[in-house]
Design a protein around this motif. Structure first.
Motif, mmCIF file in Angstrom:
data_model
loop_
_atom_site.group_PDB
_atom_site.id
_atom_site.type_symbol
_atom_site.label_atom_id
_atom_site.label_comp_id
_atom_site.label_asym_id
_atom_site.label_seq_id
_atom_site.Cartn_x
_atom_site.Cartn_y
_atom_site.Cartn_z
ATOM 1 N N GLN A 94 -0.371 -33.007 20.137
ATOM 2 C CA GLN A 94 -0.437 -32.143 21.309
ATOM 3 C C GLN A 94 -1.662 -31.240 21.263
ATOM 4 N N LEU A 95 -1.984 -30.722 20.086
ATOM 5 C CA LEU A 95 -3.156 -29.866 19.951
ATOM 6 C C LEU A 95 -4.419 -30.625 20.330
ATOM 7 N N ILE B 79 -8.324 -26.836 20.937
ATOM 8 C CA ILE B 79 -8.917 -27.362 19.713
ATOM 9 C C ILE B 79 -10.441 -27.236 19.748
ATOM 10 N N ASP B 80 -11.036 -27.388 20.933
ATOM 11 C CA ASP B 80 -12.496 -27.308 21.033
ATOM 12 C C ASP B 80 -13.013 -25.934 20.635
ATOM 13 N N SER B 81 -12.340 -24.892 21.094
ATOM 14 C CA SER B 81 -12.763 -23.537 20.768
ATOM 15 C C SER B 81 -12.379 -23.148 19.348
ATOM 16 N N ALA B 82 -11.297 -23.737 18.841
ATOM 17 C CA ALA B 82 -10.791 -23.339 17.535
ATOM 18 C C ALA B 82 -11.652 -23.840 16.384
ATOM 19 N N LEU B 83 -12.196 -25.047 16.493
ATOM 20 C CA LEU B 83 -12.876 -25.638 15.336
ATOM 21 C C LEU B 83 -14.111 -24.864 14.886
ATOM 22 N N PRO B 84 -14.996 -24.399 15.776
ATOM 23 C CA PRO B 84 -16.123 -23.593 15.277
ATOM 24 C C PRO B 84 -15.669 -22.292 14.616
#
Length: 792
Positions: free
Chosen positions: A610-611, A617-622
Motif C-alpha cells: 500500500q505504501l 513514499i516519494d517524499s519519504a525516501l530522501p
C-alpha cells in the motif's frame, strides 16, 4: 484430397471475408451524408489526418448534438465502461468477479449523488441545454449504428445515456485522485503501532486533536487494508483514465519570442486504450474552440482558440476524511454525534450480475458520510468508518464551470468559472491574447477544527471530524499577472496569501523546481521549440538528492572494481532518464530495494505494498536517506543495524536482481530495456485480445517526477509505465493556429481503425503534431467530410 483442400480453402476465405465485413461494419463513418433527428440545419464534420473532427454548425444545439454523435462513433465503449464503473454496474456485463468493484463504487455514493444532481439540473440553463443535445447525439448514434465490437464480445445491450451517467463519470474522475483510502489508514497504523518517530520521514505532524481515544482494532485495520487494496485494484484493472498529477505553465508576452502569452500543459493521467482525451474543433456563429473532451461530457476540460487557452493540473488538496464512528452498544444502528445517539441512514441497492443472481446491498450513512465498511459486506470490521468527501457535500456545478470556461476570454470570466469547481481540486492555468496570465487553485476547501490533522483517521464522536463550512474562493491560492512573468503548476504544495493551511497529498518539489529554474532564466525568450524541449526533459534533482547522503555507504558496499565503477557513475549522475541510461536503471532498482529492506519488515507485506501505491513514499525516501538516526534503519527484530549496513544489503540485492533480469553485463542495463509503455485496453487482460487491443510495449524515456513524467510505481525491474502526459499541448497566443499537440495513442477507440494507434510511436518519440484551427489549415488537411443532415 484435392476436393477437401479446395473446400477448406473456400471455407477459410468465406470466414475471412465474413470477418473482414464484420469488422468493417464497426468502423466509424467519416464521409458521405447521414440523417440526424432534431437538427435545425446541416452540420459539416471535416476529419483531418489524425481523425480529429472539425465540426461547423449553425447553432449551439446542433453543434453539441453533432459532437455527441461523432464522439460516440469513436468512443462509445469507453463511455459505456466509464459509466458502469462509476455507477457500480460492471458485474452486469463482466460477471461476479466485478462484484467487489461494484460494491465499492455503490458504497462511495457517487451514483446516489449523481442521480440527485441530475434531478436538480436546470434543463433551461445553457449547460443543461448543451448536455441534453449532446446526449441526444450519443443516443441517436446508438439507435442507428452497429454496436461496437466490445459490446458483441461482452453481450452488452445498448441503453440510452442520461445526465446522471455524465455526472457519475465526473464523480469517478474526482474519486480517482482522492488519496485518503490509500494513505490515511497506513499513516494511522504507523502512528499507532510504531510511534511518532516513524512518522517523521513522512513530514506529517502528529497533532493530538482528533486522535482516537482507543486505537482501531486489528479487524478494523484489516478492513481498511482490504478497502485500500480494492480501490487500487479497481482503478488499475479498469483500463480507464485516472488523474495523477500534471505540468502546466503560462509565460507572459514580456518573456516570449512572439510578444504574446504562451501556454503549455501536459496533464498526467493513467494510460489506457483508448486514451483519455477526445479532440474536437467546434464552431458555430459567435463561438469557436479547439477542445479536449472527457467521455460522455459535452464541455472541453482543456482548450484554446485565438483569444485564450487553458490547461489543468491536480490541486492535490485533501478533500476526503476517514472517520471512525462510535457505535451505540445498545443499538448498532446508531452512532454518537454532537452529544447524542443518532440513527444511521440506510438504503438498499441491487446489483445485477451476469449469469448470476442479483445481489442486494445494504448501504449506511452517518452524519459524516457513507459507511465504507459496507463495501465488504455486513461483517466487515467492528468500527463503522465513515467517509466525508467534498464531492458529496457541495453543489459542485462542474458542467456549468467548464461550460463557462469554454467561453472565458477575460480574467473575470476565467475566475468566475474556476470558482464553480468544487471537487476534484484543480489548478487552472490560463492565458489570453490580450496579455493576461493567471492561475486559480479551484476547489471548495473545508474549514476543519483547529489542530485537526486529516492525514489520520479522525474520531467521529469528538467533533474533530465536523466541518465548519468552507473557505471563500478568494482564500484559495491564486495569481494573476505576476511580475516575474510566468506561472508554474506541477502538483507541489502551494502557498496562499490568505495564510490558510491546505492539507494535501502533494508531490515532491523537484519537478516544479526544475520547471521554475528553466522558466526563471531571463535570457530565454520562450517559443514553441524550446517549450517542446522543456516538456520532454527527462531529469530532475530528485535522484541525486536521495543518493547524496548515502554515496559513502555505497562506496563502502562495493566489493570489486566493476561495482565501484557503478557507484561512481551514480555519484556523477544528474538524474537523467534517457533510453540508454544505465544509471537510471540502477537508481530505480536501488530505490525499491532500499524501501524493501528498511520498510517491509516493519510494515508487513500488505501495508508495504500500500505504501508503494501512495505519493508518501516519494517524499519519504530522501528524508530517510538523509537521517542516519531514523528508527526505520533498525530491523523489526530490534537487532542493531546501521544505515550503512542497510544500504549495503539493498545495493547487493539490486545488482543481483538486475543481473538475473537484464543480464550479467551492466552495459546492457539500459533504461529503455527496463522501462516500457503499454496502453492497456479494458479487455486486453486475456489472450488473444491482449495482442489485438493493447498497444505496446514501447521503450519509454523519462520517469518518475520529472517534466517528461512517464511514471512507474516503485518496484523491481522491469518497470511498466503507469501514467504520464495524457496529451502535450503548446499554444502561442500570437497565432493559436500554430498550436501543437499529441495524443498518446490515437483519436479513435475503435479497434482496427486507422486512428486507433497512429500516434503511439510519435508520442513516445517526443513528436508534436499541429492542431488545425484556421479555416485555411482545416481545409488543407481535410481527409474526409461527413455531413449530418436534418432528418425529414
Amino acid at each position: 484430397m484435392k476436393r477437401i483442400l479446395i473446400t477448406l480453402a473456400v471455407v477459410l476465405l468465406a470466414a475471412a471475408a465474413g470477418g473482414a465485413w464484420y469488422l468493417h461494419s464497426k468502423q466509424p463513418t467519416r464521409d458521405g451524408e447521414l440523417a440526424l433527428q432534431h437538427l435545425g440545419a446541416p452540420v459539416q464534420v471535416r476529419y483531418d489526418e489524425r481523425g480529429v473532427p472539425h465540426i461547423e454548425a449553425q447553432n449551439e444545439a446542433d453543434l453539441y448534438r453533432a459532437l455527441g454523435f461523432v464522439q460516440a462513433q469513436d468512443r462509445l465503449f469507453q463511455m459505456e465502461m466509464l459509466r458502469r464503473l462509476a455507477r457500480g454496474e460492471l458485474a452486469e456485463v463482466l460477471g461476479a468477479k466485478l462484484l467487489p468493484t461494484d460494491r465499492l463504487f455503490r458504497t462511495l455514493g457517487i451514483r446516489e449523488r449523481a442521480d440527485q444532481q441530475a434531478r436538480e439540473l436546470d434543463p433551461d440553463s445553457p449547460h443543461g441545454k448543451a448536455l441534453a443535445a449532446y446526449l441526444d447525439g450519443i443516443n441517436q448514434y446508438q439507435d442507428s449504428r452497429p454496436a461496437p465490437l466490445e459490446f458483441d464480445l461482452l453481450g452488452i445491450e445498448k441503453r440510452p445515456f442520461s445526465a446522471a451517467d455524465t455526472l457519475s463519470i465526473a464523480g469517478y474522475l474526482a474519486y480517482s485522485f482522492a488519496a485518503a483510502l490509500r494513505s490515511e489508514p497506513l499513516l494511522t497504523r504507523i502512528r499507532d503501532e510504531l510511534g511518532n518517530d516513524y512518522l517523521q520521514i513522512f513530514d506529517t505532524e502528529w497533532h493530538p486533536e482528533g486522535v482516537l481515544e482507543s486505537p482501531l482494532g486489528n479487524n478494523d485495520l484489516q478492513l481498511l487494508d482490504r478497502i485500500a487494496a480494492l480501490s487500487d485494484q479497481a482503478l488499475a484493472d479498469s483500463g480507464l483514465p485516472q488523474f495523477e498529477g500534471s505540468n502546466a505553465w503560462a509565460v507572459s508576452g514580456a518573456r516570449t519570442a512572439s510578444g504574446k502569452p504562451l501556454l503549455a500543459g501536459d496533464p498526467h493521467i493513467r494510460f489506457s486504450a483508448p486514451s483519455v482525451w477526445y479532440e474536437a474543433h467546434l464552431k458555430y456563429p459567435g463561438f469557436e474552440l479547439y477542445g479536449h473532451h472527457q467521455p460522455a461530457t459535452p464541455v472541453a476540460f482543456l482548450g484554446h482558440n485565438r483569444d485564450f487557452a487553458w490547461s489543468l493540473t491536480m490541486f492535490q488538496n485533501d478533500d476526503m476524511d476517514l472517520i471512525a464512528e462510535r457505535s451505540n452498544p445498545e443499538n448498532p444502528g446508531q452512532v454518537w454525534y454532537q452529544g447524542s445517539w443518532v440513527d444511521l441512514q440506510q438504503r438498499q441497492e441491487v446489483i445485477q450480475v451476469k449469469d448470476g443472481d442479483p445481489v442486494t446491498l445494504r448501504l449506511r450513512r452517518s452524519p459524516h458520510g457513507p459507511i465504507i465498511n459496507d463495501a465488504l459486506g455486513d461483517s466487515a470490521g467492528t468500527t463503522p468508518i465513515a467517509m466525508w468527501w467534498t464531492f458529496l457535500e457541495t453543489d459542485n456545478p462542474l458542467l456549468d464551470a467548464f461550460y463557462r470556461l469554454n467561453r472565458a476570454d477575460t480574467l473575470a470570466k476565467g475566475r468566475a468559472a474556476a470558482e464553480r469547481i468544487h471537487a476534484p481540486g484543480l489548478n487552472l492555468v490560463w492565458a489570453n491574447a490580450g496579455g493576461d496570465i493567471a492561475w486559480w487553485a479551484a476547489a471548495k476547501l473545508p474549514i476543519r477544527p483547529a489542530g485537526v490533522n486529516p492525514a489520520f483517521i479522525l474520531d467521529g464522536s469528538s467533533g474533530a471530524a465536523d466541518k465548519r463550512g468552507f473557505y471563500p474562493f478568494s482564500a484559495n491560492p491564486q495569481e494573476e499577472n505576476p511580475t516575474r512573468g510566468y506561472i508554474v503548476s506541477a502538483n507541489f504544495q502551494p502557498l496562499t496569501a490568505s495564510g490558510i493551511q491546505i492539507p494535501g497529498y502533494y508531490n515532491p518539489p523537484e519537478r516544479g523546481q526544475r520547471l521554475n529554474q528553466r522558466l526563471a532564466d531571463q535570457a530565454v525568450r520562450w517559443d514553441l521549440n524550446n517549450s517542446q524541449a522543456l516538456q520532454l526533459e527527462t531529469a530532475t534533482a530528485y535522484g541525486p538528492r536521495l543518493l547524496a547522503p548515502i554515496l559513502d555507504d555505497l562506496r563502502a558496499a562495493a566489493t570489486d572494481e566493476q561495482q565501484r565503477a557503478l557507484v561512481e557513475a551514480l555519484a556523477a549522475w544528474r538524474g537523467d532518464h534517457p533510453l540508454d541510461s544505465v544509471q537510471a536503471t540502477l537508481f530505480n532498482q536501488l530505490t525499491y530495494e532500499l524501501s524493501r529492506v528498511v520498510m517491509a519488515p516493519r510494515l508487513g507485506a500488505p501495508a508495504f505494498e500500500q505504501l508503494l501505491a501512495t505519493r508518501m513514499i516519494d517524499s519519504a525516501l530522501p528524508r530517510l536517506t538523509a537521517n542516519a538516526q531514523s528508527p526505520w534503519w533498525t530491523p523489526a527484530d530490534g537487532q542493531p543495524r546501521s544505515r550503512a549496513e542497510a544500504v549495503a544489503e539493498a545495493w547487493q540485492a539490486s545488482l543481483q536482481h538486475l543481473r538475473a533480469t537484464l543480464g550479467e553485463d551492466p552495459g546492457q542495463w539500459q533504461w529503455g530495456r527496463a522501462h516500457t509503455l503499454t496502453h492497456p485496453h479494458p479487455l486486453g487482460v486475456q489472450w488473444p485480445l491482449d495482442a489485438l487491443l493493447n498497444v505496446g510495449p514501447l521503450p519509454a524515456p523519462g520517469g518518475h517526477e520529472m517534466p517528461n513524467n512517464l511514471s512507474h510505481r516503485i518496484g523491481a525491474a522491469p518497470w511498466p509505465v503507469g501514467y504520464g502526459p495524457s496529451t502535450r499541448r503548446l499554444v502561442d497566443l500570437a497565432d493559436a493556429g500554430t498550436s501543437l499537440g499529441i495524443n498518446p495513442l490515437g483519436q479513435s477507440g475503435v479497434p482496427f481503425d486507422r486512428h486507433y494507434r497512429d500516434q503511439a510511436e510519435p508520442f513516445i518519440q517526443g513528436e508534436y503534431l499541429p492542431q488545425h484551427l484556421s479555416p485555411e489549415d482545416v481545409t488543407a488537411h481535410t481527409r474526409s467530410t461527413l455531413t449530418l443532415q436534418p432528418a425529414r
